[in-house]
Design a protein around this motif. Structure first.
Motif, PDB file in Angstrom:
ATOM      1  N   GLY A 175      -5.713  48.055  41.807  1.00 50.74           N
ATOM      2  CA  GLY A 175      -6.783  48.376  40.852  1.00 50.74           C
ATOM      3  C   GLY A 175      -6.704  47.516  39.607  1.00 50.74           C
ATOM      4  O   GLY A 175      -7.655  47.457  38.834  1.00 50.74           O
ATOM      5  N   GLY A 176      -5.549  46.868  39.412  1.00 49.19           N
ATOM      6  CA  GLY A 176      -5.407  45.959  38.257  1.00 49.19           C
ATOM      7  C   GLY A 176      -5.280  46.709  36.945  1.00 49.19           C
ATOM      8  O   GLY A 176      -5.277  47.941  36.911  1.00 49.19           O
ATOM      9  N   GLU A 232     -16.673  43.360  58.499  1.00 52.35           N
ATOM     10  CA  GLU A 232     -17.048  44.784  58.612  1.00 52.35           C
ATOM     11  C   GLU A 232     -15.852  45.648  59.019  1.00 52.35           C
ATOM     12  O   GLU A 232     -15.863  46.859  58.832  1.00 52.35           O
ATOM     13  N   LYS A 233     -14.837  45.032  59.618  1.00 54.25           N
ATOM     14  CA  LYS A 233     -13.673  45.807  60.065  1.00 54.25           C
ATOM     15  C   LYS A 233     -12.507  45.694  59.077  1.00 54.25           C
ATOM     16  O   LYS A 233     -11.353  45.915  59.446  1.00 54.25           O
ATOM     17  N   ILE A 234     -12.804  45.291  57.845  1.00 52.44           N
ATOM     18  CA  ILE A 234     -11.757  45.206  56.829  1.00 52.44           C
ATOM     19  C   ILE A 234     -12.169  46.076  55.645  1.00 52.44           C
ATOM     20  O   ILE A 234     -13.295  45.968  55.159  1.00 52.44           O
ATOM     21  N   SER A 235     -11.284  46.970  55.226  1.00 48.67           N
ATOM     22  CA  SER A 235     -11.590  47.862  54.100  1.00 48.67           C
ATOM     23  C   SER A 235     -10.544  47.685  53.009  1.00 48.67           C
ATOM     24  O   SER A 235      -9.447  47.187  53.265  1.00 48.67           O
ATOM     25  N   VAL A 236     -10.916  48.115  51.806  1.00 45.53           N
ATOM     26  CA  VAL A 236      -9.991  48.062  50.669  1.00 45.53           C
ATOM     27  C   VAL A 236      -9.807  49.477  50.146  1.00 45.53           C
ATOM     28  O   VAL A 236     -10.776  50.217  49.990  1.00 45.53           O
ATOM     29  N   VAL A 237      -8.559  49.862  49.914  1.00 42.93           N
ATOM     30  CA  VAL A 237      -8.294  51.178  49.324  1.00 42.93           C
ATOM     31  C   VAL A 237      -7.502  50.967  48.029  1.00 42.93           C
ATOM     32  O   VAL A 237      -6.576  50.146  47.980  1.00 42.93           O
ATOM     33  N   ILE A 238      -7.907  51.665  46.983  1.00 42.17           N
ATOM     34  CA  ILE A 238      -7.146  51.596  45.734  1.00 42.17           C
ATOM     35  C   ILE A 238      -5.875  52.437  45.904  1.00 42.17           C
ATOM     36  O   ILE A 238      -5.929  53.600  46.323  1.00 42.17           O
ATOM     37  N   HIS A 239      -4.749  51.802  45.624  1.00 42.74           N
ATOM     38  CA  HIS A 239      -3.450  52.475  45.761  1.00 42.74           C
ATOM     39  C   HIS A 239      -2.641  51.991  44.565  1.00 42.74           C
ATOM     40  O   HIS A 239      -2.099  50.886  44.571  1.00 42.74           O
ATOM     41  N   ARG A 240      -2.636  52.786  43.510  1.00 39.90           N
ATOM     42  CA  ARG A 240      -2.134  52.351  42.204  1.00 39.90           C
ATOM     43  C   ARG A 240      -0.662  51.962  42.238  1.00 39.90           C
ATOM     44  O   ARG A 240      -0.197  51.177  41.431  1.00 39.90           O
TER      45      ARG A 240
END
Ligand code: MG
Length: 378
Positions: A175-176, A232-240
């Motif tokens: 998340g930066g 389309e088969k790549i996702s990003v999840v915020i993981h602090r």
């Protein structure tokens, strides 16, 4: 496993940590290359005793030659010098850790020597992924990821299952430093604010990319090419917490994750030792005291750079090079204090809208797209 390594970008954050890993694992640094840091390069040359030290900046190389006059280290300068380090025959492995598009030619040169290439330069794949990987195949060069997320995906894909069984690659994103802020709160961000990253200590360019989330966008494109997966088969999840470095979801809904302390020396080492694992210098993960792990969705409205990167990924062809060239130029202007934080996505958006993307590009198309994109930004 690697034995003799040439480190391209040895004075940067990844380069310095690579040298630590190389020494700790009993490998040898046979050549070092960097842009212009003569003083640090002198220290590294005295400590690691490579046969060759290259600086892209000719004046810095002349300075280094004087500094190392009492040693056996051969000093070379300019792009030719960097290419000599990239292709040195005594190295079985190249760590490609030069920053930005400047890393493309040396990385390709190492690939054409059939070396094991430990790739830390994501811009190379973002701009020219299919061409670079095609060459790697032709020259029998193995490319292993150094980026922590891609190393995690590599490890989670290691069972070498049929790619049809993979439902989704999931990249984690810290998340930066401006996580949780709304778009209007980001207008007054200064260079100093942007250079403070919560979990990772890195060079200026990638730290700004992490603050705009462009870094994650570039990583999605990098993963798309490296693992031949549609965007389309790549996702990003915020993981602090940056403890899970990425995950693979399979078609039966099993999810595999790779965990570790946020320490780049681990992915660097694995790229060097694969398929072996050996004890190394990276910090162990204290699972009992690392606290809860959290997950959430990225805010693409506050951080439009990631959305722009996903758009470029869908467009394909030279769109990656246009995105990257515009971003490198815009980040440069931001670091010089000439444009604001929110101008970075605005300039990149303008470049993507005004430079036409060419499909199935040649290397010249890619270099032209990079140049045209930079010109729209300046
Ligand atoms: Mg990364």
């Amino acid at each position: 496993m690697s034995k003799k390594v040439t480190v391209l970008g040895s004075t940067g954050s990844i380069g310095r940590q690579s040298l630590e890993v190389i020494a700790a694992c009993g490998m040898e640094a046979v050549a070092l290359a960097a842009n212009s840091s003569a003083k640090l390069m002198e220290e590294q040359a005295r400590r690691y005793r490579p046969a060759l030290a290259a600086l892209a900046d000719e004046r810095a190389a002349a300075d280094l030659r004087v500094r190392l006059a009492d040693t056996n280290v051969r000093v070379v300068g300019g792009l030719e010098g960097v290419l000599e380090a990239a292709t040195i025959s005594s190295a079985d492995t190249a760590i490609a850790a030069l920053v930005g598009m400047a890393g493309l030619r040396p990385t390709l040169a190492s690939i054409r020597e059939g070396k094991r290439v430990c790739l830390a330069n994501k811009e190379t794949l973002v701009c020219a992924g299919p061409l670079v990987l095609e060459e790697a195949k032709d020259y029998g060069a193995k490319v292993y990821p150094v980026d922590s997320e891609h190393s995690a995906l590599f490890q989670c894909l290691e069972a070498n299952r049929d790619r049809g069984e993979v439902k989704r690659l999931i990249l984690t994103c810290s998340g930066g430093p401006f996580y949780g802020k709304k778009r209007e709160e980001l207008a007054g961000i200064t260079v100093e604010d942007a250079l403070k990253h919560p979990n990772w200590s890195m060079g200026a360019k990638i730290t700004v990319d992490s603050a705009t989330l462009m870094n994650k966008g570039l990583e999605v494109i990098e993963a798309m090419h490296l693992y031949r997966m549609p965007v389309e088969k790549i996702s990003v999840v915020i993981h602090r917490e940056s403890i899970i470095h990425s995950l693979v979801e399979y078609c039966d809904n099993a999810m595999l994750a790779q965990l570790g302390a946020p320490d780049m020396r681990l992915p660097i080492q694995y790229a060097l030792t694969y398929p072996k694992r050996i004890p190394g210098p990276s910090a162990p993960l204290d699972l009992w005291n690392c606290g809860p792990l959290t997950f959430g969705a990225p805010d693409l409205e506050a951080f439009p750079c990631m959305a722009l990167a996903l758009e470029a990924a869908k467009t394909g062809g030279t769109a990656g090079a246009i995105l990257n060239g515009a971003n490198e130029a815009a980040v440069g202007l931001f670091l010089e204090g000439k444009i604001g934080f929110l101008d970075i996505p605005a300039r990149v958006e303008k470049a993507l809208a005004s430079v036409p993307a060419v499909q199935n590009p040649t290397m010249q198309d890619i270099l032209d797209a990079d140049q045209a994109a930079r010109e729209t930004v300046l």
